[in-house]
Design an enzyme around this catalytic site. Sequence first.
Site: not given
Length: 477
Positions: A326-327
Amino acid sequence: MLFNSISFAIFLPIVFLLYWFVFKNNKKAQNILLLVSSFYFYACWDWRFLFLLMFSIALDYFSGLQIEKSKNNKTAKFWLVTSIAINLGFLGFFKYYNFFIDSFADLIGGFGFVIHPWTLKIILPIGISFYTFHGLSYIIDVYKKKIKAEKNPIDYALFVSYFPLLVAGPIERATHLLPQVKKIRIFNYEQAANGIRQILWGLFKKMVIADNCAPIVNEIFANHDQEPASRLVLGVLLFAFQIYGDFSGYSDIALGTSRLFGMELLKNFAFPYFSRDIAEFWRRWHISLSSWFRDYVYFPLGGSRGGMWMKIRNTFVIFLVSGFWHGANWTFIVWGGLNALFFLPLLIRDKNRDNLEVVAMGRLLPNFRDFFNIVLTFALVCFAWIFFRAESMTVALQYIGDIFSSSILQFPKPIPKKEIALILVMLCIEWSNRAQNHGLEIERWNPWVRRFLYAFIMVLILVFANFGNNEFIYFQF
């Protein structure tokens, strides 16, 4: 080009009319039209990254052919590893370079050494995490002989870059989408009408729910050190509905749009906030990503076949990797780790497959036990969302610390009455259709009631929607 923009409202009907009226019954021309439209759709974000997308497509297309015609497993594995390494190399550079450099500097700094890392101002290509996973699943499936290598470059390129799913999923599989790309599509009125209803519901969730919650959430998180605890709780609750409305709204628009062209995409959400435990939540939230990690990470690691320690290890691996996907921030990794911890008691007690059926099936309302479990699961999910939303670990921990104060007993002011009312409308509609594919799949309802509900949703969009071209949260991933 955003799904909730005027430009997309012009783009989609043009492609639809050309597809069904100009190129009707000509599958090759339809596929070329969709491919050109998809490249244009992507180029509207940043035309420079279109070449990266094309390179990724060409790499996996060529690698798939080489794997299939390899005379021995060693050669096939060489092409598999090469494709995976290059794909993950690009993903790692654009998405994680600065994260690894800064983390290394912090680690060295912990031993008393001061270094000044060379970071880069890297622009993250939109959708790279999604189309990279499309290609990886194809290559792996070809290697495992689950699917034959695609010979037609147009068909393969369309599978990867199909514009409804290109920038934020769902993460498709070649075994599911490619056969639809290759067959002749005949216009189906019921399928198209259902697609329009799903687009309408997705626009409502994005433009009415998510975009109205966003300013309040942003204000509370930006000023968390000045807000009473009760407002901080409110901020987390509203963020839970913001991210759900934003991402599931995008998925609804994507699936509905694809239905207009006669193709079904993988279901990505199944009313996750009605889940009775974390395991059920993850079977209903971002389904295409969860199933991707299950099939291509969890199962190769041994899945549930080994002892309990192997099951625990594999569970933590997929949740931590999912968080990292996700990041490039420790907050996402902690978010993944928290979900693994919440999942752990179910795994140890062998209860992670208990709630497979739709909640309160055949009843108007859930019983007390189901209701309690829904509330408890939602509370755990919301606690984890704090790390997902916070800009850093420091902010997340401060936010949580500020929640546990005496001001938790204060009544949060001002109360966002409009947002709460709109959320309740969404929840009521989705609860009544929790066994369906989306909130407006209501063909079984009385025709006049259906028409009233469609009109009601359109009025809510016209009155309460934020028409400011707000981007979708998952575009940053």
